[in-house]
Write a protein that holds these residues in place. Structure first.
Motif, short mmCIF file in Angstrom:
data_model
loop_
_atom_site.label_atom_id
_atom_site.label_comp_id
_atom_site.label_asym_id
_atom_site.label_seq_id
_atom_site.Cartn_x
_atom_site.Cartn_y
_atom_site.Cartn_z
N VAL A 325 -12.09 -21.96 -15.68
CA VAL A 325 -11.83 -21.39 -14.36
C VAL A 325 -10.72 -22.13 -13.63
O VAL A 325 -10.08 -21.58 -12.72
N GLU A 419 -6.13 -12.96 -7.03
CA GLU A 419 -5.93 -11.62 -7.60
C GLU A 419 -4.87 -11.66 -8.70
O GLU A 419 -5.02 -10.99 -9.74
N GLY A 422 -6.39 -12.73 -11.83
CA GLY A 422 -7.41 -11.86 -12.41
C GLY A 422 -8.77 -11.95 -11.75
O GLY A 422 -9.77 -11.49 -12.32
N TRP A 423 -8.83 -12.47 -10.54
CA TRP A 423 -10.10 -12.60 -9.83
C TRP A 423 -10.05 -11.75 -8.56
O TRP A 423 -9.08 -11.80 -7.82
N THR A 424 -11.12 -11.01 -8.32
CA THR A 424 -11.21 -10.20 -7.11
C THR A 424 -12.62 -10.32 -6.52
O THR A 424 -13.57 -10.68 -7.22
N GLN A 431 -15.14 -12.49 -8.64
CA GLN A 431 -15.47 -12.31 -10.05
C GLN A 431 -14.25 -11.81 -10.82
O GLN A 431 -13.29 -11.31 -10.25
N ASN A 432 -14.33 -11.96 -12.14
CA ASN A 432 -13.22 -11.52 -12.98
C ASN A 432 -13.45 -10.08 -13.45
O ASN A 432 -14.43 -9.42 -13.04
N PHE A 438 -17.07 -16.36 -10.10
CA PHE A 438 -16.31 -17.62 -10.08
C PHE A 438 -17.27 -18.71 -9.58
O PHE A 438 -17.52 -18.83 -8.38
#
Length: 604
Positions: A325, A419, A422-424, A431-432, A438
């Protein structure tokens, strides 16, 4: 706090010390050695400039330490040894002046000799050098100590030992080391290894933790101890080196004692109760608000601020890139953006402390603002394609908002970076694409109140991004075990840095530390560029090249975004019993190993 104009003068003086013109080193015996040029003190110097040669002998000083110890071998990875054991009882061939960067003077060795290229170095022992049991310190002891530490000791000794091509006795009291690497610092580092008595370790496994008191040659011997509770050192009246100019005015207390307590808060309480005689305060706010207890009011306890002229070093929350992460620099930058330093500093320090801008900031070794130029740019150019953004172009930490806990602008920048990586946030959770949240764990040492306060504020801010980390507090032994094995995602990280960085930087940032336990590379960085800069530092033929390489390394570390940095202080805050005194002349490094208790004394 020093007036700003004085601080400016100090910075100028430090720059002059480091950047002065180098002189070639002749291959002849000398009383001291400097990385560049010559030592400042002559062979017949009476005392170190920051020592009081007329300081009285006697009295005692008692320190409080958080945690405990279960070993008396500070030279291996296993176990926890008490602070001060190596400092007070064991000596090295050469000794460091904390008033000069990169300068050593003879201690066990009466002379040092090297060639101009520093491809070898030889040390000649003083004939009067003795261990505390009265036996002479021999070349055999020196050679055994170096090989044992280099092969069985803590990883910090191995990097240098691996560069020794040959070790040989070349005279009755002389040992010579030849090197297989172009590394000018090796000639100094070979003078800084602890010398142990070979005969004491016959039939014993050096790498195993034990409670056998090591026989050293230092000014103190262990008088008494109880594992995890206390250790007491008694000044050796027969100390062989008391007559040396280097030692005149040092080692003045008859007794030095370290008492161990459960955590930092209990340690402070012991000081306020008069159970210990000196306390180093790390919180500027607490320094202003918590030192009104009776002993301060009556003058029995003195508050002292000791200025220093050294780099800021790095302190803050380190992200372990071994955890996927934190592998993406954009995620690490987002974590930095989410940390509202200005608010944290205001809440904890009343806004009084400056932020750490880079690892070597507050010194001539720190990176300049804006794009890299000149030799720094040339050093970085071959690695440009693999360096994180900002390394060459220039990188600066975000500005926060002291007036509110949540800085919306920074959080928006953080969200955009997440973002990109790849995380939103969905249903209030970061979360991915696979729907994995996360999550990570922050590991802290129990009783570190100020650190806990910082983390509490940060955790609340992260909730606005849909991130809720787990915070785990462990005792000092568990904290050491977990950080030695890198069993954490985020942890509180402090790395003091000096004006003479060199081979130890590979232990801090070298790729071997990604898997090898016990290094200082907690972030798990693997950067060929960083290793190249360290090689350039130790191989530099003059100060200008050395400074350029260090500034380039500083850029790589800072733009690597491995640590969420907090603050540093230009002074050390020491509260102490009124009977304790220190010289008026403060060394370049200020409150640094070699200052307290070495230069202090007891007097009514």
């Amino acid at each position: 706090m020093r007036p700003e104009f004085f601080a400016s003068i100090v910075r100028t003086l430090v720059a002059a010390t480091i950047l002065g013109t180098a002189a070639p080193v002749a291959a002849e015996p000398s009383h001291g050695i400097a990385m560049y040029g010559k030592p400042a003190l002559p062979p017949d110097f009476v005392s170190l400039p920051y020592a009081n040669p007329d300081a009285p002998k006697g009295g005692r000083i008692v320190f409080g330490e958080a945690g405990g110890f279960d070993s008396l071998n500070p030279y291996i990875l296993k176990g926890s040894a008490p602070w001060g054991l190596g400092l007070h009882t064991v000596e090295t061939l050469m000794a460091r002046s904390i008033d000069e960067p990169f300068t050593l003077y003879g201690l066990l060795a009466e002379s040092v000799e090297t060639d101009e290229s520093r491809s070898w170095v030889a040390f000649t022992l003083r004939p009067e050098a003795r261990f505390s049991d009265g036996s002479p310190v021999t070349v055999e002891d020196v050679m055994w100590s170096y090989e044992t530490l280099g092969t069985k000791g803590h990883p910090r000794y191995r990097n240098v030992w691996d560069k020794v091509a040959k070790m040989e006795q070349t005279g009755e009291r002389t040992v010579r080391f030849s090197f297989d690497s172009a590394d000018r610092e090796l000639a100094l580092l070979m003078g800084m290894r602890p010398i142990l008595k070979k005969a004491q370790w016959e039939g014993k496994d050096f790498a195993e933790s034990a409670l056998d008191v090591p026989v050293g040659s230092g000014p103190y011997v262990v008088a008494d101890f109880e594992p995890g509770r206390f250790i007491t050192f008694r000044r050796n009246p027969d100390y062989w080196g008391a007559h040396l100019g280097f030692n005149r005015g040092l080692n003045n207390f008859d007794e030095i004692r370290y008492d161990y307590f459960g955590d930092g808060d209990v340690t402070f309480q012991a000081f306020t109760a008069g159970d210990t005689s000196s306390f180093r305060e790390s919180s500027a706010s607490k320094w202003l608000t918590s030192y009104d207890f009776p002993a301060v009011q009556t003058g029995e306890v003195i508050k002292a601020e000791i200025p220093n002229q050294r780099p800021s070093g790095i302190t803050g929350l380190v992200m372990n890139t071994r955890n996927p992460v934190f592998a993406d620099w954009r995620v690490r930058e987002a974590m930095i953006q989410a940390f509202n330093f200005d608010f944290v500093n205001q809440a904890i320090n009343a806004g009084s402390e400056p932020r750490i801008a880079s690892y070597f900031s507050n010194s001539p070794l720190g990176m300049d603002a804006g794009p890299a130029t000149g030799k720094v740019a040339a050093l970085l150019a071959p690695f440009a394609a693999d360096l994180p953004p900002g390394t060459i172009e220039g990188y600066a930490l975000p500005e926060g908002n002291a007036g509110q806990a949540v800085d919306r602008k920074s959080l928006r920048r953080a969200m955009a970076l997440f973002e990109e990586a790849g995380w939103t946030v969905r249903d209030g959770v970061m979360q991915n694409a696979a729907g994995q949240p996360f999550t990570f764990e922050i590991v802290l040492q129990s009783g570190a109140t100020q650190t806990e306060q910082v983390v509490d504020i940060y955790v609340q801010a992260l909730k606005n991004l849909g991130i809720v980390p787990t915070v785990t507090s462990v005792d000092s032994a568990q904290y050491k075990e977990r950080t030695n094995t890198y069993a954490f995602d985020m942890a509180w990280y402090t790395r003091a840095l000096s004006l003479s960085p060199g081979n130890e930087q590979m232990l801090y940032w070298g790729a071997a530390g990604v898997t090898e336990p016990g290094t200082r590379n907690w972030m798990g960085m693997n950067s060929p560029a960083a290793e190249a800069m360290i090689a350039a530092m130790v191989g530099a033929g003059g100060q200008e090249d050395f400074v350029a390489a260090t500034q380039a390394l500083d850029r790589i570390l800072t733009a690597g975004r491995y640590v969420i940095p907090v603050w540093f202080s230009r002074v050390s805050r020491l509260a102490h019993d009124r009977h304790l005194h220190y010289p008026d002349r403060i060394p370049l490094y200020g409150d640094w190993p070699g200052f307290q208790p070495e230069t202090w004394w007891y007097e009514d």
